[in-house]
Design an enzyme around this catalytic site. Sequence first.
Site, PDB file in Angstrom:
ATOM      1  N   GLY A 223      45.385   3.945  61.864  1.00 60.76           N
ATOM      2  CA  GLY A 223      46.091   3.670  62.937  1.00 60.76           C
ATOM      3  C   GLY A 223      47.276   3.891  62.504  1.00 60.76           C
ATOM      4  O   GLY A 223      47.970   4.559  61.622  1.00 60.76           O
ATOM      5  N   VAL A 228      42.392   1.506  56.788  1.00 63.13           N
ATOM      6  CA  VAL A 228      41.444   0.814  56.288  1.00 63.13           C
ATOM      7  C   VAL A 228      40.385   1.230  55.430  1.00 63.13           C
ATOM      8  O   VAL A 228      39.826   2.075  55.730  1.00 63.13           O
ATOM      9  CB  VAL A 228      40.817  -0.276  57.417  1.00 63.13           C
ATOM     10  CG1 VAL A 228      40.198  -1.441  56.796  1.00 63.13           C
ATOM     11  CG2 VAL A 228      42.057  -0.957  58.128  1.00 63.13           C
ATOM     12  N   LYS A 242      43.559  -2.956  53.297  1.00 64.08           N
ATOM     13  CA  LYS A 242      44.419  -2.322  54.476  1.00 64.08           C
ATOM     14  C   LYS A 242      45.680  -1.842  54.025  1.00 64.08           C
ATOM     15  O   LYS A 242      46.686  -2.700  53.463  1.00 64.08           O
ATOM     16  CB  LYS A 242      44.534  -3.687  55.627  1.00 64.08           C
ATOM     17  CG  LYS A 242      45.316  -3.121  56.916  1.00 64.08           C
ATOM     18  CD  LYS A 242      45.586  -4.522  57.758  1.00 64.08           C
ATOM     19  CE  LYS A 242      46.332  -4.180  58.915  1.00 64.08           C
ATOM     20  NZ  LYS A 242      46.477  -5.222  59.978  1.00 64.08           N
ATOM     21  N   ASP A 332      47.510 -10.173  69.930  1.00 65.39           N
ATOM     22  CA  ASP A 332      46.626  -9.121  69.836  1.00 65.39           C
ATOM     23  C   ASP A 332      45.210  -9.360  69.873  1.00 65.39           C
ATOM     24  O   ASP A 332      44.498  -8.742  69.302  1.00 65.39           O
ATOM     25  CB  ASP A 332      47.002  -8.085  68.665  1.00 65.39           C
ATOM     26  CG  ASP A 332      46.536  -6.592  69.083  1.00 65.39           C
ATOM     27  OD1 ASP A 332      46.292  -6.248  69.981  1.00 65.39           O
ATOM     28  OD2 ASP A 332      46.751  -5.851  67.861  1.00 65.39           O
TER      29      ASP A 332
END
Length: 473
Positions: A223, A228, A242, A332
């Site tokens: 992203g 990841v 990550k 989020d």
Amino acid sequence: MGNSACSCKCCRLLCSEEKDTVINKQMFISITEYACNSLSDQKLKVGDLLEVTEEGQHWVYAKRFTVKGAKKGFIEEQLYVPRDFLKPVGSLEAQSWYFENITKRTEAKRCLLRPENSEGAFLVWRSTENNCYYLSVKNGPYARHYRIRERESDKRFYLVNRKTFQTLPELVQSYSKDQDGLCARLNLPCVMLDKPSLPSLSYEEQWEIDRSSLTKVKKLGSGEFGEVWHGVWNNVIDVAIKEFRVISPDIQTEIKIMKELRHKHLLRLYAVCTVHEPFCIITELMRNGSLKKYLIIHKELRNIEFALMVDFAVQITEGMAYLESKNIVHRDLRADNILLTEMLSCKIADFGLAQYTLSQEKQLSSIKVPVKWMAPEIFAGKDYTKKCDVWSFGILLTEMITYGNDPYPDRDNVACVQAIQRGYRMPQPEDCPVTLYDIMLLCWHSDPDERPTFMELQERLTTLIPEPAVVLD
């Protein structure tokens, strides 16, 4: 290593034969495998016998006894073991069929209906609602729940008054031999795919680890922040890595917050690599991926039971209620950031936008934010609060009931914000019960103070999936 199961009340639950085998020193038995770093290639196996010699908060130093040769002598080995991996010998918690982490019928059902279980698979658990034990049994496509009653006069356990037992193991043993009115004769204990989470990668409990100890196996996603990976630490423990492309203050905040979090429905941080770039966060590995992915996989057949969907929602409220208690807002909360274990337990992840409620808020223009999940007061420049997460949870409920559809599919971000500010709310999704939509509307109240807490949401959601226990005649 104290354990409430050894109190007078719970000692009565043990078989008399088990009591006779307990030696003077309190012994413990391992309930899961563990690749012990201190023992090179050796592994702690299920059923290993240990004596705890030193105790820490999350780890214990123990002496393991293994059989040596035909004469059945013992070899003693010293090793560090995660505290939650051991249970007292002869205790109820040490029984393979007792699931101490299950407290609701929906959780027992979710475990029993896994394809790994055959007819008659069973488990015993204790309800937090009424403090009673239950026996849950797999019967075809169903899970049957039997309340285990306790007679006041002599404190014996029973499913039917004519057949009582001094201990729970005796009850299980009897119905394993004779069905006697149950939906099925008790067969094998329910599979326990979700092992207790490691408290840390090693007993040293050091957050910073050497990057060379990590091996990347497979990319799981990418992203704006980075990538990841499924990785392995020290060639022993599977982890998620990550890796960040760009270093920002958000990363330090995410690390600080995750270090403080310990809850069964929050992703566990294991370690970090922050000495050299790229920075990495190492967490437990969730092999089933995100809730969003799971929903989309099932979209064509639409074969996720409503009870399981509500169970997902209840689990998420439990984790969010914990964050509320820590004065942390997630910012989020959506299906992409809910990860699933092998047994379909939910873990809230991705704390990249999380903040302490007392900290100064950042300008939303400086970071990428999930606009369609955001509460209207944020667009008016007000602070982000725990009630903003409640609004996002209402949006998450629409993702679940629509099998992964994005919210406001007919509007872009700008049109979405304008509509919400005018009071627009998403209409009731197709196949969504009114009772669930009413909960969504509560989450979307224009006044944040009128929105429920996550604890209140948990209570409301739980009422949507009543499953009465079976009572034998």
